[in-house]
Design an enzyme around this catalytic site. Structure first.
Site: not given
Length: 680
Positions: A469-470, A473, A476
């Site tokens: 998940h991180e 990010h 991104h």
């Protein structure tokens, strides 16, 4: 006098902050100098005699305050990930000063007049898509900060901003203190009963770090407390540990957050009304995809009802399991994870102790990297002898398919008392092209329980999901390809920002990834096919519980920010009453209870916005379907669209339109309900 390293040109590799030379006492001078520079730059833009144009106003603002940005990012990354009493005192002092500095710029009448003039002429300025978006963001940012108010309104909103900055800082520091002060020392065999070897190893390392050599310590890090609640057969200690975890922020004494919360809510409500909104939720959601509180409540309610029904059915199974074990007590919050593990073992022949040997941290990092390589062509090269802020931090250079530098990725994976709980992505520098190609420096911060010296760190499957998940990010931020810092990387609508991260989680659960990287930490053997099959078959196990604890938090967050007189409420009584209204099962608590809800009260990033994870999940569940429909989870054409429209686009496009450009249509909630096991 010694030279302040924060105020010199950084000659470190890749212009990382010179961590090995920075001392806490450098920050006060650096902030004062950098704020003065930034103010002079913005004043010069406001006072110039030339008529406003995009270059001398908007682009100039984007270039201003560079030193302040560098100092602030360095400081706040440290206060989150490796703080101490000196840094915390500086943080308490600097928070209102930074808020006042921001208000001085955002409430500068001449500066706003220049921006407003450009906004009114925007159709005639010949702006490209990116320029137009940046102008829109500046105009909205100034308006939402109060630039259009009269002098009394401006003065009051500036006071509110300063006070909120102080309150948010104190809220965070109170939680960190409660977390770091607590330790459950396991002294006897009875204390350690039921605990698997992986947890005992991590608890021994936690004890060593805290001066209890030869003993075992459970901390309030999720990677420590959750497996303890899952496996400990000592119900008394489970209750003690759970209550400590649950009570963060509401203990008697100076770390109690109740007054901070009510004052924060009252000030937010006042700010919203000054700006013409009925309440803070309406104000906050006006600048999101959701737009209105009703739209948020509608989504959450659609998910809450089937989730609560499933959670009640799950509770019945837990009660039956307890009865089978000769335990006739009611299932309490400190029992849920313990009996869930037993039910999962019975229904799926699967338990965490089987999985963890195959989920070693280094392998999961490589799995995340390899997924990015196969999707986007980027590769990762670990660098040694790079200055970092803590010895545990690892540094990787990110390279594009032609071997050119993309950025730096820092991984900070282990729990420690100087780090706040949770997991997050941040940046020491954002990508932009204003002064040449400026490469991003991105950091992922986790709180995994560290393995013993020389031993592998083993993760739960939830830990591994958090890592993916991180890293979503992180990508991104790393893959951003825009001109302006204002819209770089994760600078997107709050309920869109979780799409790249939650979407990235999907690859972890794919056999093609797990079969390659889920290898035994001692033997190197791949996870057996039958174990992998059982893991995937149990993907939605306990999903009612997980959805209820999250959705309850999101609903309470929304309702808190709809209150007309929030300063009059009793936080504990309010929480209990609101949970009663929605039919919260007694044996489940909110994922984040109000007194330690850092997403909402450590700043206003997720205030009235915790729903964002679910809003984004509607998109991520639907978006991964594009790869499934292509018949290849690494389909190049689909991955190229994903890079173009989501991961590299930053805040340039409208989120709804860019999602449609990737997927070919709007997302459907059916995909979310199916993903969570609430629909066929």
């Amino acid at each position: 006098m010694t030279t302040n390293p924060l105020l010199t040109d950084w000659t470190t590799p890749f212009e990382l902050p010179p961590f090995d030379n920075i001392k806490p006492e450098h920050f006060e001078e650096a902030f004062e100098t950098a704020m003065a520079e930034a103010k002079a730059e913005s004043d010069e833009i406001a006072e110039q005699s030339d008529r406003p144009d995009f270059g001398n106003t908007i682009a100039a603002l984007e270039k201003s305050g560079e030193r302040l940005t560098k100092v602030a990012r360095t400081f706040f990354n440290l206060t989150s990930a490796d703080t101490n009493e000196t840094l915390q005192q500086i943080e308490r002092d600097i928070a209102p000063k930074l808020a006042r500095h921001s208000s001085d710029m955002l409430l500068n009448e001449k500066l706003f007049e220049r921006i407003a003039e450009l906004w009114n002429q925007r159709e005639t300025l010949g702006l490209n898509t990116e320029d137009a978006k940046v102008l829109e963001r500046y105009h909205m940012m100034f308006q939402r900060a109060g630039a259009g108010l009269d002098e009394n309104g401006k003065s009051r909103i500036a006071e509110i901003s300063q006070r909120l900055a102080t309150l948010g800082t104190q809220f965070s520091q109170n939680i960190l203190r409660d977390e770091s002060d607590y330790q459950l020392v396991l002294e006897t065999e009875e204390d350690r009963a039921g605990l698997p070897d992986f947890l005992l190893t991590a608890a021994a390392e936690a004890a060593r770090e805290r001066g209890h050599d030869g003993k075992h310590v459970i901390t309030l890090s999720r990677s420590s407390i959750e497996p303890f609640l899952q496996f400990s057969t000592n119900r008394r200690l489970r209750e003690e540990a759970f209550n400590a975890w649950s009570a963060r922020g509401e203990l008697e004494g100076e770390t109690n957050n109740a007054k901070i919360i009510t004052e924060t809510l009252a000030l937010r409500s006042e700010k919203a009304k000054l700006l013409g909104f009925e309440n803070f939720a309406a104000f906050k959601l006006d600048d999101t995809m959701a737009k209105t509180p009703d739209n948020v409540r509608d989504l959450l309610t659609k998910v809450w009802e089937p989730a609560a029904a499933q959670a009640r059915a799950e509770e019945q199974k837990l009660s039956k399991m307890a009865a089978n074990d000769g335990e006739n007590h009611t299932i309490e919050a400190w029992d849920w994870r313990f009996y869930s593990e037993k039910v999962r073992k019975e229904e799926h022949d699967l338990d965490e102790t089987e999985l963890k040997p195959y989920l070693q941290l280094d392998s999961m990092i490589q799995a995340a990297f390899d997924t990015a390589t196969r999707l986007f062509g980027v590769t990762f090269r670990e660098l040694d002898d790079i200055p970092v802020y803590h010895p545990d931090v690892r540094v990787f250079e990110v390279l594009d398919p032609s071997g050119q530098h993309v950025g730096l990725f820092l991984g900070d994976y282990f729990a420690r008392p100087s780090k706040r709980s949770g997991a997050w992505m941040s940046g020491f520098r954002s990508q932009h092209k204003l002064n040449g190609n400026v490469a991003p420096i991105i950091v992922n911060v986790m709180n995994f329980s560290k393995g013993a010296p020389g031993e592998a760190t083993l993760l739960t499957f939830d830990d591994a999901r958090t890592l993916f998940h991180e890293f979503g990010h992180g990508l991104h931020g790393l893959l951003s390809d825009v001109t302006y810092p204002m819209i770089s990387g994760t600078s997107v609508a709050r309920d869109f920002v979780e799409l790249p991260s939650q979407l990235y989680e999907h690859w972890l659960s794919e056999p093609e990834v797990l079969s390659k990287f889920a290898t035994h930490y001692k033997t190197g053997e791949k996870m057996p096919t039958d174990l992998l099959d059982k893991l995937l078959a149990a993907a939605n196990f306990n999903q009612g519980f997980a959805t209820v604890e999250y959705t309850a938090s999101a609903l309470i967050d929304l309702e808190l920010h709809l209150l007309d007189s929030p300063d009059e409420i009793d936080i504990a009584a309010y929480e209990k009453a609101e949970l009663g209204k929605i039919g919260m099962p007694d044996a489940i608590t909110m994922r984040h209870r109000i007194p330690h809800f850092q997403h909402v009260f450590s700043g206003d990033g997720y205030s009235a916005g915790y729903y964002s994870y679910m809003w984004s999940e509607v998109m991520d569940a639907d978006a991964f379907g594009a790869f499934k429909e292509a018949g290849d989870i690494f389909d190049k054409e689909t991955a190229d669209r994903l890079l173009t429209h989501i991961y590299s686009a930053g805040g340039r496009p409208d989120p709804e339109e860019t999602y449609k450009a990737f997927r070919g249509r709007a997302p459907k909630i059916d995909a979310l309900l199916k993903k969570r096991g609430f629909a066929a």
